[in-house]
Scaffold this active site. Structure first.
Site, PDB file in Angstrom:
ATOM      1  N   TYR A 178       0.826  -1.203   0.000  1.00 28.26           N
ATOM      2  CA  TYR A 178       0.000   0.000   0.000  1.00 28.26           C
ATOM      3  C   TYR A 178       0.864   1.258   0.000  1.00 28.26           C
ATOM      4  O   TYR A 178       0.666   2.177  -0.814  1.00 28.26           O
ATOM      5  CB  TYR A 178      -0.907  -0.027   1.226  1.00 28.26           C
TER       6      TYR A 178
ATOM      7  N   LYS B 206       1.545   4.733  -2.172  1.00 30.11           N
ATOM      8  CA  LYS B 206       1.276   6.059  -1.630  1.00 30.11           C
ATOM      9  C   LYS B 206       2.508   6.963  -1.727  1.00 30.11           C
ATOM     10  O   LYS B 206       2.379   8.181  -1.863  1.00 30.11           O
ATOM     11  CB  LYS B 206       0.787   5.948  -0.187  1.00 30.11           C
TER      12      LYS B 206
END
Length: 261
Positions: free
Chosen positions: A167, A171
Site C-alpha cells: 500500500y 502512496k
C-alpha cells in the site's frame, strides 16, 4: 467533529460556488466527507465510487443540486478519459479533482501475492496517474485553471508498518506523481497538491488493525486522538479554493502531529 459543527464551508471554499468537482472514493470515509464539504461550499459534485449503494446514499444527502453519482471501478484505467469527459459534459465544468479513493490490504510481506500487489497499486498509483492526466489536460483545454488534490499517507515518510508495504509503496508514488503534475500543469494555473493523513476514523483505518495497536498509535499522537473525516475534508476544500492560489506541489501533513517533519 465538534470544532466544525455549524461552521460551514462557504468562506473556506471561496471560488467553488457553482463549479464542477470530481470526488473519488465518495461512498464512505474521507471521500464521503469531502463530497459533503464540497457541496456545502456550493460546488456541483460528481461523486465516484465502486460502491453504488453507498454512493447513492451520500449523493442523496448533499446540499444543493446538480450532483451526480457515478459508479466506476478505478481499475478500468482505459475508461478514465471517458469518465472525466462525461463529467464535463454533465456538469459543463471541471474545476477540481479530489482523488481520495484508495485500497489497503494489511499483510505480512511474505503473504503479498502478485494479485494483492497489482490490485492495490492499480487503484492507488495507476488510477492516480490517469485521473490526474485526464483532469489536468481537460483543465488546460478549458483554459481557466483548476485544482487537483491527491491523497497519500503519513507512511510515505516513515515507511511501512503493520503490513502496509504494498500500500505505502503506492502512496509514496502518489507524492512523486503529484510533484510531476504540479510542474506540468502549474504554468496553466492548475495547482496539484497531496494530503498525507495520519490516523483517521474511517472503515479502512480499522480494517485488520489490532485494537491494541490502534490504541497505542492514538496515544502516541501529540493531540491524543484519532482524526475525523471532516478534518481532512476541510483541507481538501481549502486546497480547491481560491485561498490556496500559491500552493502547488506541496504535501500537506494532516496527522495531528503523528508525523512531524
Amino acid at each position: 467533529m465538534a470544532e466544525l459543527d455549524g461552521v460551514g464551508y462557504g468562506a473556506l471554499g471561496a471560488g467553488l460556488e457553482g463549479r464542477g468537482v470530481i470526488v473519488t472514493g465518495a461512498a464512505r470515509g474521507v471521500g464521503a466527507a469531502t463530497a459533503r464539504a464540497m457541496a456545502a461550499a456550493g460546488a456541483r459534485v460528481a461523486a465516484v465510487d465502486i460502491n453504488a449503494a453507498g454512493l447513492a446514499e451520500v449523493v442523496a444527502g448533499l446540499d444543493g443540486t446538480g450532483h451526480r453519482a457515478i459508479t466506476f471501478d478505478l481499475r478500468e484505467a482505459e475508461a478514465i478519459d471517458d469518465l472525466v469527459g462525461g463529467v464535463i459534459e454533465d456538469l459543463g465544468d471541471l474545476w477540481a479533482l479530489a482523488h481520495v479513493a484508495a485500497l489497503l490490504r494489511r499483510q505480512d510481506v511474505d503473504d503479498v501475492t502478485l494479485e494483492d500487489w497489482d490490485l492495490q497499486n492499480d487503484i492507488n498509483v495507476r488510477a492516480t496517474f490517469f485521473l490526474n492526466r485526464a483532469a489536468g489536460n481537460a483543465m488546460v483545454a478549458a483554459g481557466g485553471g483548476g485544482r487537483i488534490i491527491n491523497f497519500s499517507s503519513g507512511g510515505w515518510w516513515n515507511g511501512p508498518v503493520f503490513g502496509s508495504d504494498a500500500y505505502l509503496a503506492g502512496k509514496a508514488g502518489v507524492i512523486t506523481l503529484s510533484r510531476g503534475f504540479a510542474r506540468r500543469y502549474g504554468p496553466h494555473g492548475i495547482l496539484v497538491n497531496s494530503i498525507a493523513p495520519g490516523q483517521v476514523d474511517t472503515p479502512m483505518q480499522h480494517d485488520d488493525l489490532p485494537p491494541e495497536v490502534e490504541e497505542a498509535s492514538t496515544k502516541a499522537c501529540p493531540v491524543g486522538r484519532i482524526g475525523q473525516p471532516e478534518e481532512l475534508a476541510a483541507v481538501v476544500v481549502f486546497l480547491a479554493s481560491i485561498h490556496a492560489s500559491f500552493v502547488n506541489g506541496a504535501t500537506l501533513n494532516v496527522s495531528g502531529g503523528g508525523l512531524i517533519y
